[in-house]
Design a protein around this motif. Structure first.
Motif, PDB file in Angstrom:
ATOM      1  N   TYR A 401      31.873 -19.740  16.113  1.00  0.00           N
ATOM      2  CA  TYR A 401      31.710 -18.998  17.556  1.00  0.00           C
ATOM      3  C   TYR A 401      31.948 -20.940  18.317  1.00  0.00           C
ATOM      4  O   TYR A 401      31.593 -21.445  17.833  1.00  0.00           O
ATOM      5  CB  TYR A 401      30.096 -19.247  17.581  1.00  0.00           C
ATOM      6  CG  TYR A 401      29.641 -17.894  17.178  1.00  0.00           C
ATOM      7  CD1 TYR A 401      30.269 -16.778  17.415  1.00  0.00           C
ATOM      8  CD2 TYR A 401      28.720 -18.288  16.566  1.00  0.00           C
ATOM      9  CE1 TYR A 401      30.026 -15.297  17.055  1.00  0.00           C
ATOM     10  CE2 TYR A 401      28.494 -16.247  15.948  1.00  0.00           C
ATOM     11  CZ  TYR A 401      29.136 -15.044  15.649  1.00  0.00           C
ATOM     12  OH  TYR A 401      29.322 -14.298  15.221  1.00  0.00           O
ATOM     13  N   SER A 402      32.970 -20.461  19.208  1.00  0.00           N
ATOM     14  CA  SER A 402      33.850 -22.031  20.325  1.00  0.00           C
ATOM     15  C   SER A 402      32.125 -21.881  21.133  1.00  0.00           C
ATOM     16  O   SER A 402      32.992 -21.604  21.976  1.00  0.00           O
ATOM     17  CB  SER A 402      34.415 -21.220  20.824  1.00  0.00           C
ATOM     18  OG  SER A 402      35.574 -20.568  19.758  1.00  0.00           O
ATOM     19  N   ILE A 412      30.074 -19.680  27.168  1.00  0.00           N
ATOM     20  CA  ILE A 412      28.691 -17.626  27.219  1.00  0.00           C
ATOM     21  C   ILE A 412      29.598 -16.761  26.149  1.00  0.00           C
ATOM     22  O   ILE A 412      28.552 -16.472  25.507  1.00  0.00           O
ATOM     23  CB  ILE A 412      28.437 -17.337  28.943  1.00  0.00           C
ATOM     24  CG1 ILE A 412      28.082 -18.668  29.734  1.00  0.00           C
ATOM     25  CG2 ILE A 412      27.458 -16.739  29.074  1.00  0.00           C
ATOM     26  CD1 ILE A 412      27.837 -18.679  31.553  1.00  0.00           C
ATOM     27  N   GLN A 413      30.414 -16.612  26.183  1.00  0.00           N
ATOM     28  CA  GLN A 413      30.693 -15.802  25.646  1.00  0.00           C
ATOM     29  C   GLN A 413      30.764 -15.608  23.749  1.00  0.00           C
ATOM     30  O   GLN A 413      30.595 -15.139  23.745  1.00  0.00           O
ATOM     31  CB  GLN A 413      31.946 -15.306  25.495  1.00  0.00           C
ATOM     32  CG  GLN A 413      32.973 -14.448  27.165  1.00  0.00           C
ATOM     33  CD  GLN A 413      34.598 -14.609  26.296  1.00  0.00           C
ATOM     34  OE1 GLN A 413      35.135 -14.657  26.211  1.00  0.00           O
ATOM     35  NE2 GLN A 413      34.262 -12.448  26.871  1.00  0.00           N
ATOM     36  N   LEU A 416      27.150 -14.443  23.574  1.00  0.00           N
ATOM     37  CA  LEU A 416      27.235 -13.995  23.695  1.00  0.00           C
ATOM     38  C   LEU A 416      27.729 -13.442  21.920  1.00  0.00           C
ATOM     39  O   LEU A 416      27.084 -12.229  21.544  1.00  0.00           O
ATOM     40  CB  LEU A 416      27.934 -12.667  24.556  1.00  0.00           C
ATOM     41  CG  LEU A 416      27.051 -13.528  25.902  1.00  0.00           C
ATOM     42  CD1 LEU A 416      27.464 -12.782  26.960  1.00  0.00           C
ATOM     43  CD2 LEU A 416      25.370 -12.967  25.707  1.00  0.00           C
ATOM     44  N   ASP A 417      28.545 -13.874  22.092  1.00  0.00           N
ATOM     45  CA  ASP A 417      29.291 -13.167  20.167  1.00  0.00           C
ATOM     46  C   ASP A 417      28.817 -13.562  18.709  1.00  0.00           C
ATOM     47  O   ASP A 417      28.113 -12.789  18.457  1.00  0.00           O
ATOM     48  CB  ASP A 417      30.241 -14.179  19.963  1.00  0.00           C
ATOM     49  CG  ASP A 417      31.861 -13.572  21.090  1.00  0.00           C
ATOM     50  OD1 ASP A 417      31.559 -12.406  21.146  1.00  0.00           O
ATOM     51  OD2 ASP A 417      32.590 -14.817  21.272  1.00  0.00           O
ATOM     52  N   TYR A 418      27.346 -14.887  19.252  1.00  0.00           N
ATOM     53  CA  TYR A 418      26.482 -15.017  18.426  1.00  0.00           C
ATOM     54  C   TYR A 418      25.418 -14.240  18.401  1.00  0.00           C
ATOM     55  O   TYR A 418      24.632 -13.573  17.474  1.00  0.00           O
ATOM     56  CB  TYR A 418      26.117 -16.415  18.733  1.00  0.00           C
ATOM     57  CG  TYR A 418      24.857 -17.378  18.330  1.00  0.00           C
ATOM     58  CD1 TYR A 418      24.861 -16.681  16.337  1.00  0.00           C
ATOM     59  CD2 TYR A 418      22.957 -17.407  18.187  1.00  0.00           C
ATOM     60  CE1 TYR A 418      23.685 -17.687  15.998  1.00  0.00           C
ATOM     61  CE2 TYR A 418      22.580 -17.647  17.874  1.00  0.00           C
ATOM     62  CZ  TYR A 418      22.767 -17.962  15.903  1.00  0.00           C
ATOM     63  OH  TYR A 418      22.083 -18.421  15.350  1.00  0.00           O
ATOM     64  N   ILE A 419      24.910 -13.931  19.166  1.00  0.00           N
ATOM     65  CA  ILE A 419      23.280 -12.786  19.608  1.00  0.00           C
ATOM     66  C   ILE A 419      23.261 -11.348  19.605  1.00  0.00           C
ATOM     67  O   ILE A 419      22.674 -10.794  18.879  1.00  0.00           O
ATOM     68  CB  ILE A 419      23.046 -13.430  21.053  1.00  0.00           C
ATOM     69  CG1 ILE A 419      22.554 -14.799  21.192  1.00  0.00           C
ATOM     70  CG2 ILE A 419      22.195 -11.499  21.344  1.00  0.00           C
ATOM     71  CD1 ILE A 419      21.600 -14.880  22.809  1.00  0.00           C
ATOM     72  N   SER A 420      24.874 -11.005  19.779  1.00  0.00           N
ATOM     73  CA  SER A 420      25.042  -9.307  20.151  1.00  0.00           C
ATOM     74  C   SER A 420      25.558  -9.289  18.627  1.00  0.00           C
ATOM     75  O   SER A 420      25.282  -8.055  17.826  1.00  0.00           O
ATOM     76  CB  SER A 420      26.516  -8.895  20.993  1.00  0.00           C
ATOM     77  OG  SER A 420      27.505  -9.974  20.005  1.00  0.00           O
TER      78      SER A 420
END
Length: 442
Positions: A401-402, A412-413, A416-420
């Motif tokens: 994740y970047s 932020i993306q 959200l990639d990590y959490i989703s």
């Protein structure tokens, strides 16, 4: 008017330079299916809530079992539609039209991959963190278009990102699926700027160019440039129908197992789909099949069969409107009156007795608190990486994740990639550890 010969393409996203026709035991669309089945995000669906809390003593559907069932129904819909189209257009016999079932089957597997933990409440928790919660202070630091992506966070758009985005250390094109399979999961073919009050859209601003490429390759009709909006890719209607059929009927079966619905109510709901002849046959069978769960399963299978038949008929009959982008509503909206009334009754009762049940609301309440806490801490961490606590949190985030993206939108993306991508269990475990409620075993 869209053209079936262009709409069904074996070209793979991210591997266009290597595209060449292949003759093999597996078609390209079957390869899509296999690639999804063996992927880590698909496996993680087994620990993501569908509607009811993950199983205790009674096993109910999770995202994995739901996706598998949707895929089976989608395959049947695709098979029936392909058969009908070939009968209607014999000249398409040398095209890929006969592989519609494989495309829809694969797309159905992927349709929920972008959903965060804790069911639909997870989506709501993410979007409201930015629209109502502590995340509101970030609005001035991103563009209006980027902000729309956050306040309307959508699992469908996140699925396209997961499947096409090149994460750190991964290959270009993401899952490298065929253009046709990717197009089939985009239920709402427009950007977040066109989401409106329903907060439904098909791709984030970051994936807008990717969807343009897919749409251009397949000849999907563009309605407007800003905000970007296309007509639906035809096979989306079949993926949507398969999803609608499964979640409506399987949620009823789960509610019966959990005693939220009585046996009498459940039988009445499912019997509503049947005509008098089918009802009489069911009553006859129940004379010697006396197990209640088996009776419910039989009625559910009859209802699914009828809905598959009706949705396939509607697709074939409205093919021209679907290909011209003028078809209105879903396939379910156009099925025959008795089936449609039964479906509406089922949906209404589900909303009243299932989706507002204590068990479901408890999941939503817990999901809101857990996801809001994780987002708040992680966004603070990537925004202020020099802080000691931030560095500890960042160490928990996978290198794919970047989090060091040059823009706040990108950071932020990444959060959200990590959490989703978390399962319910992982999110809960991390929440407990962050709050000091549990420690790792030593």
């Amino acid at each position: 008017m869209m053209d079936w010969r262009q709409l069904i393409s074996t070209k793979r996203f991210g591997m266009e330079a290597y595209h060449e026709p292949r003759k093999d035991d597996r078609s390209e669309f079957q390869r899509d299916f296999d690639r999804l089945i063996f992927s880590a995000p698909f496996r993680r669906l087994q620990s993501k809530t569908q509607v009811f809390p993950l199983p205790g003593s009674i096993f109910v559907h999770n995202r994995l079992t739901h996706s598998l069932e949707v895929s089976c129904v989608g395959r049947s819909l695709g098979h029936d539609v392909a058969k009908g189209l070939l009968a209607k257009h014999p000249d398409l016999a040398d095209s890929h039209i006969s592989e519609i079932d494989s495309i829809v089957c694969a797309a159905c597997l992927a349709h929920d991959l972008g959903n965060p933990p804790f069911g639909h409440s997870g989506e709501k928790a993410i979007s409201t963190y930015f629209s109502e919660g502590k995340g509101k202070i970030l609005q001035s630091q991103v563009s209006p278009d980027e902000w729309e992506d956050f306040i309307h966070f959508e699992g469908n758009a996140n699925a396209l990102r997961l499947l096409t985005h090149q994460f750190e250390g991964r290959r270009a094109g993401g899952f490298v699926l065929t253009y046709s399979t990717l197009a089939s999961i985009v239920k709402y073919p427009f950007s977040s700027g066109a989401a409106g009050k329903k907060s439904k859209f098909g791709f984030f601003r970051s994936e807008e160019e990717s969807f343009r490429r897919i749409a251009h390759e397949l000849g999907i009709i563009c309605l407007q440039e800003e905000p970007l909006k296309y007509v639906r890719y035809p096979l989306v209607y079949l993926v949507e129908a398969a999803d609608d059929i499964c979640y409506q009927l399987m949620d009823v079966e789960d509610a019966h197992k959990l005693k939220i619905l009585t046996t009498e109510d459940t039988k009445e709901i499912l019997m509503g789909y049947l005509d008098e002849k089918a009802k009489e046959r069911a009553r006859h069978i129940f004379n010697f099949v006396t197990d209640t769960n088996e009776q419910i399963a039989y009625l559910r299978s009859c209802a699914i069969g009828l809905l598959i038949k009706e949705c396939s008929r509607v697709f074939i009959e409205h093919e021209e409107a679907i290909l011209s982008g003028t078809f209105s509503g879903s396939l379910i909206d156009h099925i025959e009156e008795n089936c449609k009334n039964a479906y509406i009754t089922c949906a209404s009762l589900s909303k009243e007795k299932i989706y507002r049940s204590k068990e479901v609301l408890d999941v939503e309440l817990a999901g809101f608190r857990i996801i809001n806490t994780l987002i708040d801490l992680m966004v603070e961490a990537v925004n202020s990486p020099e802080k000691a606590y931030s560095r500890l949190l960042i160490e928990r985030i996978s290198g794919q994740y970047s989090i060091n993206a040059p823009t706040l939108y990108g950071k932020i993306q990444a959060v959200l990639d990590y959490i989703s991508g978390m399962t319910d269990i992982y999110a809960l475990d991390l929440y407990r550890k962050i709050n000091g409620n549990s420690l790792p075993a030593v």
